[in-house]
Design an enzyme around this catalytic site. Structure first.
Site, PDB file in Angstrom:
ATOM      1  N   ASP A  27      -3.495   4.899 -12.156  1.00 24.25           N
ATOM      2  CA  ASP A  27      -4.048   3.587 -12.651  1.00 24.25           C
ATOM      3  C   ASP A  27      -5.118   3.687 -11.413  1.00 24.25           C
ATOM      4  OD1 ASP A  27      -2.200   2.994 -14.581  1.00 24.25           O
ATOM      5  OD2 ASP A  27      -0.643   2.324 -13.158  1.00 24.25           O
ATOM      6  N   HIS A  39       1.545   6.462 -11.054  1.00 29.27           N
ATOM      7  CA  HIS A  39       2.654   5.418 -11.748  1.00 29.27           C
ATOM      8  C   HIS A  39       3.474   6.374 -12.694  1.00 29.27           C
ATOM      9  CE1 HIS A  39       2.999   1.942 -14.530  1.00 29.27           C
ATOM     10  NE2 HIS A  39       4.138   2.228 -14.386  1.00 29.27           N
ATOM     11  N   LYS A  93     -20.110  16.025  22.284  1.00 31.36           N
ATOM     12  CA  LYS A  93     -20.205  16.787  23.739  1.00 31.36           C
ATOM     13  C   LYS A  93     -18.911  16.743  24.320  1.00 31.36           C
ATOM     14  CE  LYS A  93     -24.465  14.023  24.341  1.00 31.36           C
ATOM     15  NZ  LYS A  93     -25.301  12.889  25.117  1.00 31.36           N
ATOM     16  N   HIS A 108       0.955   9.049 -14.870  1.00 28.82           N
ATOM     17  CA  HIS A 108      -0.455   8.723 -14.829  1.00 28.82           C
ATOM     18  C   HIS A 108      -1.001   8.162 -13.738  1.00 28.82           C
ATOM     19  CE1 HIS A 108       1.044   4.784 -16.367  1.00 28.82           C
ATOM     20  NE2 HIS A 108       0.029   4.304 -15.937  1.00 28.82           N
TER      21      HIS A 108
END
Length: 483
Positions: free
Chosen positions: A49, A41, A229, A47
């Site tokens: 959230d 954000h 394999k 920051h």
């Protein structure tokens, strides 16, 4: 009501954020497995959230710094108001002047398991300690949210802590590459992490009994064993190519199961996993994984990778492809039409003196491939392939087309050459596809390409049976040209 605070802070006439309580369509159906999302954000301050689904809403915290998988680093997490479940897919711009004005992007998402001693997530939050296991693209393993002692009247402050488990990691430096050529200025190799050697012990398989392909009944253990394999056949087609990972940590468990594409390798990948750092035209650095050995392959499978998608060029010369791909997409056409178009492409190439190879796409189409030996790089290869495709489509207009517009294709096979471009990718042979039948992209002999060929028959088990019977790879001739 739990979303009243969320509702009061927003003017839904001006913001595209999903509505909260008391509005039509505000109630979302809970997911089969609870989800989490981390949204990057860019508001007045960047920051992250952090949100967990519980009780029909997203319990939310604002984390000032990027979440980490390092157990020694504790991130501050400030508790904020609950958000509606619909917010989990929100990305875009919140207008300036509105609460949280700025841009929102989804940084990570997935499902989680509640590991708390309390009876519910809400009870654990009320008690001040919540433990959970995340199953995401960047965040995996056990975490805890621990509430700190209250200080004043501000919002409750918590610590987001990575717990020690197999996903825990510490930051590691990116080493400078040796002998990496200088590509185009806007898309140069910025750095490459050295491969410091494979791990001494075998890769530890986690959650072996998890069913990744419910329809085929394939467990994670069986998928892991399949890749072990086929590793000898697959790795030569992956070596030194930037790879995009298609990850489904919970497999095809339903419409809510996480399914995402990963180009940028997380910091928590071990140092022995090689990667190459490439700068995009927009100036962003992407750390692509290089799958050059079996431990790396199996580590990524254990991380939830079902399908590997490779560039057509390698790190020694990222601007020049070493193969050209004709992707035959049936759309509404029959697979017999795909077969007819594949044979026509082969014949057109043979008329030019070029040998072509063929494999199933692993889904509903066929891939015709050949070495790129012409002059120039991607642009020249794509232009040449486009001319070949155009001639084939002109010769069989009722069955083939080069029209990129789906609405114009009708019931014809689309000859797609657009993936012959720098930074684009295609599936190599032997990789599984993320579709219910657990089919794999399978090399074929041209004598197998005839009416009645069924791409759904090439399941993981069928591929292993073919490998047991056949000592040579139908694509060996193509592989020999890679050097």
């Amino acid at each position: 009501m739990p979303l009243n605070e969320y509702e009061a802070k927003r003017d839904f006439r001006k913001t595209r954020e999903p509505s909260g309580a008391g509005r039509p369509g505000s109630k979302s159906k809970p997911h089969a497995r609870p989800i989490f999302v981390v949204q990057e954000h860019h508001a007045s301050h960047l920051h992250y959230d952090f949100r967990l689904e519980a009780d029909g809403v997203l319990k939310s915290w604002a984390v000032p710094k990027e979440p980490t998988l390092d157990p020694s680093v504790k991130r501050l997490a400030v508790e904020v108001e609950d958000h509606p479940l619909g917010y989990a897919t929100f990305a875009g711009t919140i207008p300036q002047g509105q609460y949280g004005g700025g841009t929102v992007a989804i940084w990570d998402h997935g499902t989680y398991d509640d590991l708390s001693a309390e009876k519910s997530v809400s009870a654990a939050i009320a008690a001040g300690r919540l433990e959970f296991a995340l199953h995401g693209g960047k965040l995996n393993g056990r975490f805890a949210l621990v509430r700190m002692r209250a200080r004043g009247r501000g919002k409750p402050q918590w610590l987001l802590i990575k717990m020690k488990d197999e996903f825990a990691a510490t930051p590691s430096a990116v080493a400078e590459p040796k002998g990496v050529p200088t590509p185009k200025p806007k898309a140069k190799a910025a750095a490459s992490r050295k491969n410091t050697g494979a791990p001494a012990a075998s890769i530890e398989l986690t959650h072996p009994d998890k069913v990744l392909y419910p329809e085929a009944g394939l467990t994670k253990s069986e998928v892991f064993e399949y890749y072990r394999k086929v590793a000898g056949r697959l790795l030569p087609f992956l070596k030194d190519r930037p790879i995009t990972l298609e990850r489904l940590p919970d497999g095809l468990a339903g419409p809510d199961a996480p399914h995402f594409w990963q180009k940028d390798a997380p910091d928590y990948y071990p140092d022995w996993v090689p990667r190459v750092a490439l700068e995009t035209e927009r100036g962003k650095t992407v750390h692509y994984v290089l799958v050059n050995d079996e431990p790396t392959l199996l580590y990524l499978v254990n991380q939830g990778t079902l399908t590997f998608h490779v560039w057509a060029s390698r790190t020694a010369d990222l601007d020049r492809p070493d193969f050209v791909l004709f992707d035959l997409d049936p759309g509404a056409a029959s697979f017999d039409d795909v077969v007819a178009v594949a044979l026509a492409v082969r014949d057109e190439l043979k008329a030019e003196g070029r040998d072509a190879f063929v494999k199933t796409s692993g889904k509903s189409g066929l891939h015709v491939l050949l070495p790129w030996t012409g002059e120039g790089g991607y642009d020249e290869a794509r232009a040449w392939a486009s001319a070949v495709a155009g001639r084939v489509a002109a010769a069989m207009p009722d069955r083939a087309t080069t029209d990129i517009r789906k609405a114009k294709r009708g019931g014809r096979v689309y000859i797609d050459v657009m993936q012959n471009a720098r930074g684009h990718h295609a599936v190599p042979p032997y990789v599984l596809r993320a579709i219910p039948g657990a089919t794999a992209s399978t090399p074929l002999d041209w004598r197998e390409v005839k009416p009645g060929l069924n791409p759904a028959a090439f399941t993981s088990k069928a591929v292993l049976a073919r490998l047991a019977r056949r000592k040579t790879d139908p694509l060996a001739g193509l592989l020999a040209t890679f050097g």
